[in-house]
Design a protein around this motif. Structure first.
Motif, PDB file in Angstrom:
ATOM      1  N   GLN A   1      19.669  -3.738   9.765  1.00 46.27           N
ATOM      2  CA  GLN A   1      20.900  -4.158  10.430  1.00 46.27           C
ATOM      3  C   GLN A   1      20.936  -3.696  11.885  1.00 46.27           C
ATOM      4  O   GLN A   1      21.311  -4.456  12.792  1.00 46.27           O
TER       5      GLN A   1
ATOM      6  N   SER B   1      21.045  -6.294  14.932  1.00 44.74           N
ATOM      7  CA  SER B   1      22.307  -6.393  15.672  1.00 44.74           C
ATOM      8  C   SER B   1      22.271  -5.691  17.025  1.00 44.74           C
ATOM      9  O   SER B   1      22.912  -6.139  17.980  1.00 44.74           O
TER      10      SER B   1
ATOM     11  N   TYR C   1      26.345  -9.263   8.484  1.00 46.25           N
ATOM     12  CA  TYR C   1      26.158  -7.824   8.263  1.00 46.25           C
ATOM     13  C   TYR C   1      25.557  -7.559   6.883  1.00 46.25           C
ATOM     14  O   TYR C   1      25.921  -6.599   6.209  1.00 46.25           O
TER      15      TYR C   1
ATOM     16  N   GLY D   1      22.637  -6.465   6.046  1.00 46.55           N
ATOM     17  CA  GLY D   1      21.942  -5.178   5.962  1.00 46.55           C
ATOM     18  C   GLY D   1      22.899  -4.026   5.786  1.00 46.55           C
ATOM     19  O   GLY D   1      22.652  -3.111   4.986  1.00 46.55           O
TER      20      GLY D   1
END
Length: 387
Positions: free
Chosen positions: A165, A169, A311, A313
């Motif tokens: 993640q 991100s 989201y 992860g």
């Protein structure tokens, strides 16, 4: 007096020998589960790297894993016992490498379906990972080492999900790069598995000396409850027959082993609690795999990853971390599961069903995420108790 002098010193080294194989097995489980790309698998397959359609992914690719696992489970179970666990753990590590190598470089529907077959082999061989340690440690350590080994895999998956993640991100890594990281982790796990000690006994094909079993059971337990289920409590079988050497069965007779397996099956499942937990295990595992298999597809429908920040992860990390805490705590809970087990099964199974229902009917991504977290925590808790 002389026999006690021999047995006494031997117990201490045996008590210490469980630490190294347990630590190595936990390290393998941690590294094999450290796969930061997995929460983004559906997005990867639908994206430009593989350019597959939703129909192909959900109807023609993901089911291959489910049916491969079903077909492979029983032969892998017999192979695990015959080969004494370690070779099957190595096979799992190799299958993980093949899976992620193909995920990086394979193209086309047929190639990805073949990849799913190898992933089915990965999940089928998990039986070796979770049963290996019982052939190494004493009965009184079963609950503790079970929580350690399962917690290691959950922590590995948590760390992998968090890394995935963050890298997607924050660092804007490509999903291809995440798969490279996953391949590296499973390759190191495969190398770690080679250092596991080879067990000298298994349940059906490789028996231990009956006199040794009786002696150690008398020293460690006031009475041998595991014998009521056909087990000797040390990873061997209560019905073992000694070979010419007096220490192990002679040449393996497959038909004899299958008859013994059938007899133990009848004896085990004459126990109502054993039958209850096993039926629950079978249905809950099937349900769990189905939910895990298609959850990312559901999230993709609720919030398409091509247009929104996802989201996956972070959600996988939270659910696995909390599940790992629950699993670790199980190793230290003193509860009579013979008394409270069925009540716990009923109540927690209702929680699981409610979580899945909410996740499927409420078209809100945050409620979907929350329901998924509850679903995984409760399932991990119950499956560890069942183990």
């Amino acid at each position: 007096m002389g026999s006690w002098a021999i047995i006494g010193p031997a117990r201490a080294p045996r008590g210490r020998r469980w630490v190294l194989p347990t630590a190595l097995l936990c390290l393998y489980g941690f590294l094999a589960s450290l796969r930061p790309s997995e929460p983004f698998l559906t997005r990867y397959l639908l994206g430009p790297d593989k350019n597959l359609t939703e129909t192909q992914v959900f109807n023609e690719i993901y089911p291959v894993w489910t049916y491969s696992y079903l077909v492979l489970l029983f032969p892998v179970f017999l192979a695990t016992d015959y080969l004494r666990y370690k070779p099957v753990i190595l096979l799992q590590g190799l299958s993980l490498i093949v899976t992620w190598f193909m995920l990086l470089y394979a193209q086309g529907l047929l190639a990805i379906q073949f990849l799913e077959f190898f992933y089915g082999l990965v999940t089928a061989t998990e039986i070796a990972y979770y049963s290996y340690i019982y052939s190494i440690v004493d009965l009184n350590l079963y609950q503790k080492v079970t929580s350690y080994c399962r917690s290691a895999t959950l922590v590995g998956y948590t760390v992998g999900s968090i890394c995935g993640q963050i890298l997607v991100s924050v660092a804007n890594w490509s999903l291809f790069s995440l798969n490279v990281l996953s391949l590296t982790s499973v390759s190191v796990a495969f190398a770690t598995a080679w250092f596991l000690p080879m067990p000298q006994k298994s349940l059906f094909f490789h028996h231990v000396l009956r006199s040794q079993v009786s002696r150690e059971m008398k020293l460690t337990l006031p009475h041998p409850p595991a014998l009521s289920l056909g087990w000797d409590g040390l990873g061997g079988c209560a019905g073992s027959r000694l070979g010419p050497t007096g220490s192990e069965c002679g040449r393996v007779d497959i038909l004899k082993v299958l008859r013994e397996l059938w007899q133990d099956f009848l004896q085990c499942y004459s126990s109502r609690p054993m039958l209850c937990w096993s039926v629950w295990w079978a249905f809950s595992t099937c349900g769990y795999f189905q939910v895990i298999n298609y959850t990312q597809g559901l999230w993709e429908m609720v919030l398409p990853s091509q247009r929104f920040e996802i989201y996956n992860g972070g959600v996988e990390a939270v659910s696995t971390l909390l599940g790992a805490v629950a699993v670790f705590a199980v190793g230290y809970i003193k509860v009579s599961w013979a008394t409270w087990g069925e009540v716990a099964l009923a109540l927690f199974s209702l929680f699981i069903a409610a979580a899945v229902y909410v996740m499927d009917t409420v078209r809100n991504i945050w409620l979907c995420y929350a329901s998924y977290v509850i679903f995984r925590i409760v399932y991990m808790l119950l499956i560890t108790i069942a183990t």
